[in-house]
Design an enzyme around this catalytic site. Structure first.
Site, PDB file in Angstrom:
ATOM      1  N   TYR A  79      -7.199  -4.153  -3.175  1.00  0.00           N
ATOM      2  CA  TYR A  79      -6.618  -3.631  -1.933  1.00  0.00           C
ATOM      3  C   TYR A  79      -5.835  -4.731  -1.240  1.00  0.00           C
ATOM      4  CZ  TYR A  79      -6.221  -1.785   2.792  1.00  0.00           C
ATOM      5  OH  TYR A  79      -5.718  -1.349   4.000  1.00  0.00           O
ATOM      6  N   GLU A 101       0.607  -0.709   3.125  1.00  0.00           N
ATOM      7  CA  GLU A 101      -0.683  -0.709   2.418  1.00  0.00           C
ATOM      8  C   GLU A 101      -0.479  -0.446   0.933  1.00  0.00           C
ATOM      9  OE1 GLU A 101      -3.578   2.640   2.731  1.00  0.00           O
ATOM     10  OE2 GLU A 101      -4.859   1.143   3.683  1.00  0.00           O
TER      11      GLU A 101
END
Ligand code: GDP
Ligand code: MN
Length: 388
Positions: free
Chosen positions: A109, A197
């Site tokens: 992530y 993101e």
């Protein structure tokens, strides 16, 4: 403002962030052709909607043949996708992203956003990619690392290395991650993003890093100076009522309750919603009609509120500062007539010319309840909504 994954990945490519080979398609046949053109052993078919959580609800499918790509595309196109990040109506699937499948060794992530507490741009990273970061933060907070970027110094090499080592990256991967982070940072600044993101950022079996997913939000107040970004806007992915409200300069957000609220001023609107909830009701919307309210705006506001069929009663809470209460009262009467309001309307007016305003609203024969104070108005509207 949000954009689609395929658009975000085009921006990624411009900023040197590696993404899978792929192309957008809007029909099943063209999706099949894209797969053939891309070549390879397998393809992923991804629904393009402005929401994450697609993987868990059939919005991301792995196909072994171009024929299967066509089949999955038929299943998805024209449908609505309901994910954990959408409301119960979901979002329409008008296009797909077809990509080559890459073998995944690990899912990581990586995101960059503005941290309001430190007033800095920060990177957030975790080796626990693929799942949503809120869950990781809740269940394994020690697996999350963040670095703050000093605005004058910019992103530093040591900060990228720190993130790379925490993610367990080695050798040439460390440099590759630095390049990805610098690309994200440059893109963030150049286009006035508010969040970028990548979830997951994957490590392939051969050790390459690649953005498998891409989500970018832009600062609504800055997007006007970025015509290239504005051109990526997809109104089909946004709430119809919110789009319409924007055209009339109304600040409107759809909510799930049954009490329509019409208020002037964002702060007063928030306070009004709080009070409705305190009295046991649920607001159907947030609506700030703005400071310089006029009859047209009040009419449009009523139309918007009433186009939501779950609205059982309306609470109007206007503070007559610049605008006088008698003008507002006339506006409300005109709107109720023009829009054929049938649900009860509780009106609380305060400020300049309040007596004249209240006088106009009393004995009209319409379903209007003039309230003298806000707490009472909130109680009344909650009771009226429950009675229906
Ligand atoms: P989201 O669920 O909306 O966030 O969509 P993602 O793009 O993140 O995809 C969800 C999941 O699908 C990923 O975490 C991967 O596990 C899987 N996935 C997506 N693309 C590929 C791919 O090219 N190859 C493989 N093997 N899995 C993929
Ligand atoms: Mn994702």
């Amino acid at each position: 403002m949000n954009i689609h994954e395929y658009q975000a990945k085009q921006l990624f490519q411009q900023y040197g962030i590696p993404v899978p080979d792929g192309k957008q398609a809007t029909t099943p046949d063209s999706a099949g052709l894209v797969a053939q053109d891309l070549g390879g052993e397998g393809w992923v078919v991804k629904a393009q909607v402005h929401a994450g959580g697609r993987g868990k609800v059939g919005g991301v499918k792995l196909a072994k043949t171009p024929a299967e790509v066509v089949e999955f595309s038929k299943d998805m196109l024209g449908k609505r996708l309901v994910t954990i990040q959408t409301d119960s109506a979901g979002l329409p699937i008008h296009s797909l992203l077809i990509e080559k499948i890459y073998p995944i060794k690990r899912e990581l992530y990586l995101s960059v956003l503005v941290d309001r507490a430190s007033e800095r741009i920060i990177f957030i990273a975790s080796a626990a990619g693929g799942m949503d970061i809120e869950t990781v933060a809740h269940e394994a907070p020690d697996q999350i690392i963040s670095v703050q970027v000093h605005p004058a110094a910019g992103l530093q090499g040591y900060q990228c290395r720190k993130v790379a080592y925490t993610l367990g990256l080695k050798g040439s991967q460390v440099k590759a991650l630095g390049k990805i982070m610098q690309g994200m940072y440059d893109l963030f600044l150049a286009k006035d993003a508010s969040q970028i993101e990548i979830n997951p950022l994957i490590e392939t079996h051969s050790g390459e890093l690649m953005a498998l997913d891409a989500k970018i939000n832009f600062d609504d107040n800055a997007v006007v100076i970025h015509p290239d970004i504005l051109a990526m806007k997809d109104p089909a992915q946004e709430d119809d009522k919110e789009n319409e409200a924007q055209q009339f300069g109304l600040n409107y957000i759809t909510l799930e309750g049954n009490i329509g609220c019409m208020v002037n001023g964002a702060g007063l609107a928030m306070a009004t919603m709080d009070l409705v909830k305190l009295k046991g009701g649920l607001p159907a919307n947030f609506l700030d009609v703005g400071g310089g309210t006029n009859i047209e705006k009040v009419c449009e506001a009523f139309k918007l509120i009433l186009s939501d069929k779950s609205v059982k009663a309306v609470l109007v809470n206007i503070f007559g500062g610049i605008v006088q209460c008698d003008v507002i009262a006339s506006g409300i009467l005109a709107a109720i007539e023009q829009v054929h309001v049938t649900v009860p309307v509780v009106v609380r007016l305060e400020g300049t010319n309040v007596e004249q305003g209240r006088a106009l609203l009393s004995n009209t024969g319409l379903n209007i309840y003039a309230a003298d104070d806000l707490a009472h108005a909130a109680e009344q509207v909650v009771a009226l909504a429950e009675a229906l």
